[in-house]
Scaffold this active site. Structure first.
Site, short mmCIF file in Angstrom:
data_model
loop_
_atom_site.label_atom_id
_atom_site.label_comp_id
_atom_site.label_asym_id
_atom_site.label_seq_id
_atom_site.Cartn_x
_atom_site.Cartn_y
_atom_site.Cartn_z
N ASP A 241 0.82 -1.21 0.00
CA ASP A 241 0.00 0.00 0.00
C ASP A 241 0.86 1.26 0.00
O ASP A 241 0.38 2.32 -0.39
CB ASP A 241 -0.92 0.00 1.22
CG ASP A 241 -2.05 -1.00 1.06
OD1 ASP A 241 -3.15 -0.57 0.66
OD2 ASP A 241 -1.83 -2.19 1.30
N LYS A 252 -0.85 -5.15 4.18
CA LYS A 252 -1.87 -5.63 5.11
C LYS A 252 -1.23 -6.25 6.34
O LYS A 252 -0.23 -6.97 6.25
CB LYS A 252 -2.76 -6.65 4.40
CG LYS A 252 -3.92 -7.16 5.24
CD LYS A 252 -4.84 -6.06 5.70
CE LYS A 252 -5.46 -5.27 4.57
NZ LYS A 252 -6.37 -4.21 5.03
#
Length: 362
Positions: A241, A252
């Site tokens: 991300d 995550k």
């Protein structure tokens, strides 16, 4: 990706009617359900509620959300309001900020009367570029996977975490792009898919791997270590991300634990991500803001009941204290290589700068 033999993107734009259609990923893997997004608030809700997930898809959805918003108010105040509202939806994925900043830089200099058409064109360009980048990641990743020694017979056993496939992008995927490329090239491949609690995005990975025909096995998150120790995992590949300038990777929550297990067992740990996920303005991962999501995600287990209807089962009392960080940061020293649309490189400042020399701040 194909669904029932039909090429399908996760996002469908309708410029003529100023709306988009998205897959409601909160309904997967039990039902494939499309949702129409036609207002700024609906676009913000789709991102915040995780109807769309994955850094690249979040960025593309935000770009279209801005285009939709300008249909109602294309003046400076409308542009600024939409930008700010969408930017606040998810704090960790840098693609969101990247896409909105790119839209702002394209639109702000234009007269209000020209902004709407330009916004839809720019959002479409962001979506198309994502698809092209993911295809390139697949090609570069396939070259690396061909070199991975196979520890347990002739099959290449890979492991992934969360969902970094077709569903996390406009099309093609990041971490799964090399997996699909390997499968399509005829390599005997099998994927260990961790469930990824508490939102269980691993179920989405299993669903899309099944759609493509890739052999896979779903596992509980805590089973990853024993599989590595038993020699049943040849490589781990995940998405990201946000990647800091020094190669630290936010992904995550649970990714860091897999990277540690890889280091202990001598297993390659790859991170696949396009340029918009690289944050050259952030010196290292200590400064990445980790999203803390609401406790209800942890207190309840979602699925379908005996009648096939969506249902939630409460597993904790309301008063039980809960922490629910959505991401963690894996230090660069644990990353074997970062795979981008330009190729792969070590997770180091020098290597990333060499791959993207135009980003040099010196």
């Amino acid at each position: 990706m194909n669904i029932d033999g039909t090429p399908t993107r996760t996002l469908r734009a309708h410029p003529g009617t100023r709306v988009i259609d998205i897959i409601d990923q909160t309904r997967l893997p039990h039902a494939l359900h499309w949702v129409r997004v036609g207002t700024l608030d609906e676009a913000a809700h789709a991102i915040r509620a995780m109807q769309v997930r994955g850094a690249p898809l979040i960025g593309a959805t935000a770009a279209y959300g801005l285009a939709i918003a300008l249909g109602a108010a294309a003046d400076d105040a409308g542009l600024e309001h939409a930008f700010d509202l969408l930017l606040r939806t998810r704090p960790t994925a840098v693609n969101l900020q990247w896409a909105l900043t790119r839209m702002w830089q394209r639109l702000q200099p234009l007269p209000p009367g020209e902004r709407v058409e330009a916004a839809w064109r720019e959002a479409a360009a962001i979506a198309d570029e994502d698809v092209a980048q993911n295809l390139a990641i697949g090609r570069h990743g396939l070259r690396l996977l061909r070199q991975v020694p196979r520890r347990h017979g002739s099959v290449l056993n890979l492991m992934t975490h969360c969902n970094a496939g077709w569903l996390a992008t406009v099309d093609g995927g990041t971490a799964l792009a090399p997996v699909y490329a390997a499968y399509d090239a005829g390599l005997p491949v099998h994927v260990w898919v961790s469930e990824t609690r508490p939102r269980n995005q691993g179920l989405l990975t299993a669903w899309e791997l099944a759609q493509h025909g890739v052999p896979h096995t779903l596992i509980a998150d805590n089973a990853a270590g024993i599989l590595m120790r038993e020699g049943r995992v040849d490589a781990v590949i995940v998405g990201a991300d946000r990647i800091a300038a020094n190669g630290d990777v936010a992904n995550k929550v649970g990714t860091y634990l897999k990277a540690l297990a890889c280091a202990d067992n001598g297993i390659p740990f790859y991170v696949a991500a396009p340029r918009p996920t690289l944050d050259f303005d952030l010196t290292d991962g200590r400064y990445i803001r980790i999203e803390e999501r609401e406790a209800g995600e942890f207190r309840h287990v979602h699925g379908i009941d005996a009648h096939g209807q969506p249902s939630a089962l409460q597993q904790l009392p309301d008063g039980e204290a809960v922490a629910n960080p959505a991401f963690d940061v894996t230090p660069a020293r644990l990353v074997t290589a970062i795979i981008t649309e330009r190729g792969d490189c070590p997770a180091s400042p020098a290597a990333l700068q060499a791959l993207y020399p135009e980003e040099s701040h010196g």
